[in-house]
Design a protein around this motif. Structure first.
Motif: not given
Lengths: 234, 234
Positions: A66-72, A75-76, B72, B75-76, B78-79, B129
């Protein structure tokens, strides 16, 4: 080898890719750890996660890109679990020497990930943050396994993916023919145990014998070549 | 120019860097939007966020660089917010032509971010990214503003940072001397309005006059050079 697959996917049940990978898991040696199921409220248990990591030789992050990275939530997980003093720092890393790899599911064809392609950058470039993380934690970074446009794969391509995925989870990180042979032998031997029909058992034994013959033949050739080189040098 | 600063920091109140940046904001033309304050439960309002984005010319992501990426919640964001049909897709991007930049707070010295440095990769590599995201959304990607080891900065370095940050938020994306002059003139003129002492007002007027004189002098030089070139060619 013991492998931990840390899966992050907010809507796992809707993903054909993830269901296929789940159904492709080897019978033993791997643990499937889906973060959104374990932590529906997003509160990650640092201590439990750290203790779990220590039990494994290979750690995989598996997620849709997702958006060139992992789901949130993944990351958390990184921010909560990979603390100084545990994952890096002046006393070294508790994760040192473990292997780390990514299994990425892409919605577009992998060839779009290059200069001039629609995504413009390679997967290696876009996953630098994970490579840098592995490096900071003194882990060995594996080549990424990319699954692109799963729903459009032919049945034979899906079978190839199954083998690639199983190897990614459990094969030694070694490109040699011997490593591949050994991995296939282990798979065939474990197949034999699982109540196959007599005909299938015979097939498996035959394949093992063929692998063994090939190996002996290759060893003979290697010995002959070594002798010839010895004669030339003499 | 209207600038939206999307700040992501789980413990904003504890951050000296973020407090300094907040106190450095220009009086007008910028909106500070701290995600963890607006969405303490992590449930992002897609519609409100999308409508907000459309009001601005420049969009900034500002965050501490955790594991070579954002916290995180960003990132959320963005998604959830950057959906197909809004941010990209066959009908184009509603964000097309807007400027996009990063303000990164680093805990280590920026020079560690290079081959051979302790972090091993450059900031440009690790932020691919975000660059790819800007590209996908047809936004203009600005050079990143890096704030490293804020707590160790001298007072004069902090003053430089204040100017750099204000310029990052509101100066045209143009490296020319004229763009810099124009930005300083605007700042000085707006200062004049804000109840300064008479001495300070005189200082400001003097600085404006000096800038103007410099500009005229440079213009004269440019004209003379052009004449000389004309004579040589003739």
């Amino acid at each position: 080898m013991q492998t931990l697959i840390i899966v992050s996917h907010p809507t796992l049940a809707d993903s054909n890719t993830q269901r296929f990978l789940w159904e492709s898991l080897p019978a033993e040696g791997v643990t499937w750890h889906h973060l959104e199921s374990v932590y529906p409220d997003g509160q990650i248990d640092r201590e439990a996660e750290q203790q779990q990591l220590l039990q494994y030789d290979r750690i995989i992050f598996q997620f849709p890109f997702y958006w060139y990275s992992s789901p949130a939530l993944l990351k958390q997980w990184q921010d909560v679990v990979l603390t100084e003093g545990f994952a890096y720092g002046s006393e070294g890393s508790r994760l040192a020497g473990k292997e780390f790899g990514l299994v990425l599911a892409l919605g577009v064809n992998e060839r779009e990930y290059q200069a001039g392609g629609r995504e413009g950058f390679t997967i290696s470039e876009l996953t630098r943050p994970f490579q840098a993380m592995a490096s900071k934690c003194s882990m060995v970074y594996l080549p990424t396994l990319v699954v692109s446009k799963f729903d459009y794969l032919s049945d034979s391509k899906k079978k190839e993916l199954l083998i690639s995925y199983q190897q990614y989870l459990s094969k030694e990180n070694d490109a040699s023919l011997t490593a591949s042979e050994n991995w296939f032998k282990l798979q065939l031997q474990s197949l034999g145990k699982a109540g196959l029909s007599e005909a299938d058992q015979q097939l498996v034994e035959h394949l093992l014998a063929v692998l063994e013959d090939n190996r002996e033949h290759l060893d003979d050739l290697a010995w002959t070549l070594a002798q010839m080189e010895g004669n030339q040098l003499g």
